[in-house]
Scaffold this active site. Structure first.
Site: not given
Length: 637
Positions: A469, A555, A600
């Site tokens: 991320s 996502d 995610h």
């Protein structure tokens, strides 16, 4: 502070060393509620897994591999609510089951984020829940069931940069509506005895002021950063005079301290702390304001909180990336901390954990946590896997991961770099690595890797770097600025195109993220600063480390488009550099692995873990035969 979800990890000490993660479990009355197979169940004995009552079969929802993420039981056990998700999506469904001789699903609500039960003056159970749309959570609803069924929205947050979640105080006296962005919060109280009355505002939001609320004996205990220094401190006030001018300072933290969590008991308040990269528990006696500070074992890197209603004990777990969780209990009567007895993990004798510091360019000391085998010789020739995050004031994840354990067993060195932008040393540590100070995190990461090499931990040709991320920002930036420090990189759902993403206000999180990255659409200073470090903007023809990227098709947090654009531009730069270099140049490999689904990050994906480890071993020219055999001891393939 994760106040409304619980993940409990159990270690099974059979010879094959398997472990199991239980997604949600809650004790209420004489029952334990949990997931068994594809069912929501309850049993009277948490150790008797064969004797349980099925309350609901998740297959009725027709979802792909559903699991229970969170459970809440109504005060008198007439109803149980459970939030259900799937591995490939962040969307969730909240079901409400009526508990009777033949349990039946009473209702279901889509896209629920947080939820709590209270009982009104007429002994009726009321479910409060927040509704999430496009990753934004702005609406609060309340619902009743049975003969007096209703469902109504009673609060909507108008500012799109804020997020709303619910928390029930430990004594169930108040339900708190928490309205937050990255730097500011506002809390409203709903009286647990009269939940239909209008909520009461504790303190109107003040930019830069964060606060969280607990309750005990008609007093509010407020964890807040108000005042100097702007780190968390504990304050308190009478529940009927909640405004900020009535807050009295109760307890202050040491410098460089991160407050991980707070738990309230009848006569004690327990603070879970991280100070100078070590874990502590502070037990405050509320009758005499006494404080007992307990330094926890040096191997421990993270807490796992236990939902607990026992007023006499405070249980929790400690873990590290290479050691499964171990139970501890603080017993108030004895004033002592007791640890789980029995099987002692052999990793305690076969590995070492070191805590070192690197000096960044501006002289700041950056903490690192390092793991390696005790009997490793000539560490300079061992492969190194560096971990980094450095965003949102969040700590670098240091929960137990079986693949990390296996890497250490196979001779790898693991290094966790706690750079600025994260939260390991408190709120100022985050402030010093966000907005127009984001380059501090990059300087910290560079200093950490150079310090590791300088102190004899591996070398550039054996050094790998991993992040997920927002951690991808620093990794991508380092690959542009100092690629010679690395041999290979693995990224998962990485944030790589900061500039274009933050200029696209149609994306669900752009407005919420302005406090972290800045507003390049309206602030030229922010725009120019982002251009200096944004991974996508700074790709150039040069040698790069090999890169493996795992991305997810749908996502919503990190759009696939940005990752694809980054990958294509990187490949073009590598091709151009190869042409200029001439024959014999060994170009790095760039792999983009696009997984289906809309989640995610899927932490426990065996396919992802296998692909990443295979990539690292191939890039470093290492034999991976034994590691996959060892990995099977932990992962149930």
């Amino acid at each position: 502070m994760d106040a409304f979800e619980k993940v409990r990890t159990k270690l099974e000490t059979q010879p094959q060393e398997e472990y199991e993660i239980i997604n949600a479990e809650v004790k209420h009355g004489g029952f334990v509620y949990y997931q068994e197979g594809c069912c929501l169940v309850r049993s009277k004995d948490e150790e008797d897994n064969d004797n349980y009552e099925v309350l609901f079969n998740l297959e009725e929802l027709k979802l792909d591999q559903p699991f229970i993420d969170c459970i809440r039981v109504a005060p008198d056990e007439k109803y149980v609510a459970a939030k259900i998700r799937t591995e490939d999506s962040e969307a969730s469904t909240c079901i409400v089951v009526k508990l009777s001789d033949q349990p039946v699903m009473e209702a279901s609500f889509p896209n629920v984020s947080s939820f709590e039960w209270v009982k009104d003056e007429e002994e009726e159970d009321v479910l409060f829940y927040t509704f999430q749309r496009n990753l934004r959570c702005h609406d609060v609803y309340r619902a009743t069931f049975g003969d007096n069924k209703r469902n109504e929205r009673f609060y909507t947050e108008k500012d799109p940069s804020y997020f709303v979640f619910l928390y029930l105080t430990k004594d169930s006296r108040f339900l708190t509506i928490n309205i937050m962005n990255k730097t500011t919060s506002e809390v409203w109280l709903i009286d647990g005895l009269s939940p239909w009355d209008p909520p009461v505002l504790i303190q109107k939001r003040i930019h830069g002021v964060l606060y969280y609320v607990e309750h005990r004996d008609d007093e509010l205990y407020i964890l807040t950063n108000v005042g100097e220094p702007t780190e968390f401190k504990l304050m308190r006030t009478a529940a009927d005079t909640p405004a900020i001018m009535n807050w009295d300072l109760f307890f202050t933290m040491k410098r460089n301290t991160k407050v991980v969590d707070l738990d309230m008991f009848k006569d004690h308040c327990v603070l879970f702390l991280k100070h100078s990269n070590l874990l502590y528990v502070n037990v405050i006696g509320l009758a005499d304001d006494s404080v007992r500070s307990l330094k926890l074992p040096p191997w421990a890197c993270g807490f796992i909180m236990d939902t607990n209603s026992d007023p006499k004990n405070c249980p929790f777990q400690l873990c590290s990336p290479i050691r499964p969780p171990k139970y501890y209990t603080y017993k108030f009567a004895e004033g002592k901390l007791f640890e789980e007895t029995g099987h002692e993990d052999p990793i305690t004798k076969t590995s070492r954990v070191l805590r070192l510091e690197a000096k960044s360019k501006d002289g700041k000391s950056v903490p690192m946590t390092i793991f390696h085998k005790t009997d490793s010789e000539d560490l300079q020739k061992k492969p190194l896997l560096v971990h980094v995050y450095g965003a949102y004031g969040m700590d670098l994840k240091m929960n137990f991961r079986p693949e990390r354990r296996v890497l250490v067993d196979d001779g790898w060195i693991l290094a966790y770099c706690h750079v600025r932008g994260g939260g390991e040393l408190g709120l100022q540590w985050h402030a010093d690595g966000r907005l127009t100070k984001k380059l501090n995190g990059l300087a910290d990461l560079e200093a950490c890797i150079k310090t590791l090499h300088g102190q004899g931990f591996s070398q550039p040709s054996l050094t790998t770097l991993t992040a997920f991320s927002a951690g991808g920002v620093l990794v991508g930036a380092l690959c542009n600025s100092n690629p010679e420090l690395l041999r290979a990189v693995t990224l998962e759902a990485p944030f790589l195109d900061v500039l274009n993403t933050m200029m696209d206000t149609t994306l669900p999180l752009t407005l919420e993220e302005l406090e972290e990255w800045g507003n390049p659409s309206s602030d030229e200073k922010h725009k120019n600063y982002i251009k200096r470090y944004c991974p996508y903007q700074n790709i150039k023809p040069q040698h790069y480390p090999s890169i493996h990227i795992t991305a997810y098709e749908n996502d919503e947090r990190v759009p696939l488009k940005g990752i694809v654009n980054y990958t294509e531009k990187l490949k073009e730069a590598i091709t151009e550099h190869a042409k200029d270099t001439g024959e014999g140049y060994q170009a790095p490999n760039v792999v983009l692995d696009i997984q289906p689904g809309g989640n995610h990050v899927i932490e426990d994906s065996h396919k992802k873990i296998t692909a990443q480890i295979k990539f690292l071993y191939e890039e470093l020219g290492l034999d991976s035969t034994s590691i996959f055999e060892n990995l099977k001891k932990y992962l149930k393939f």
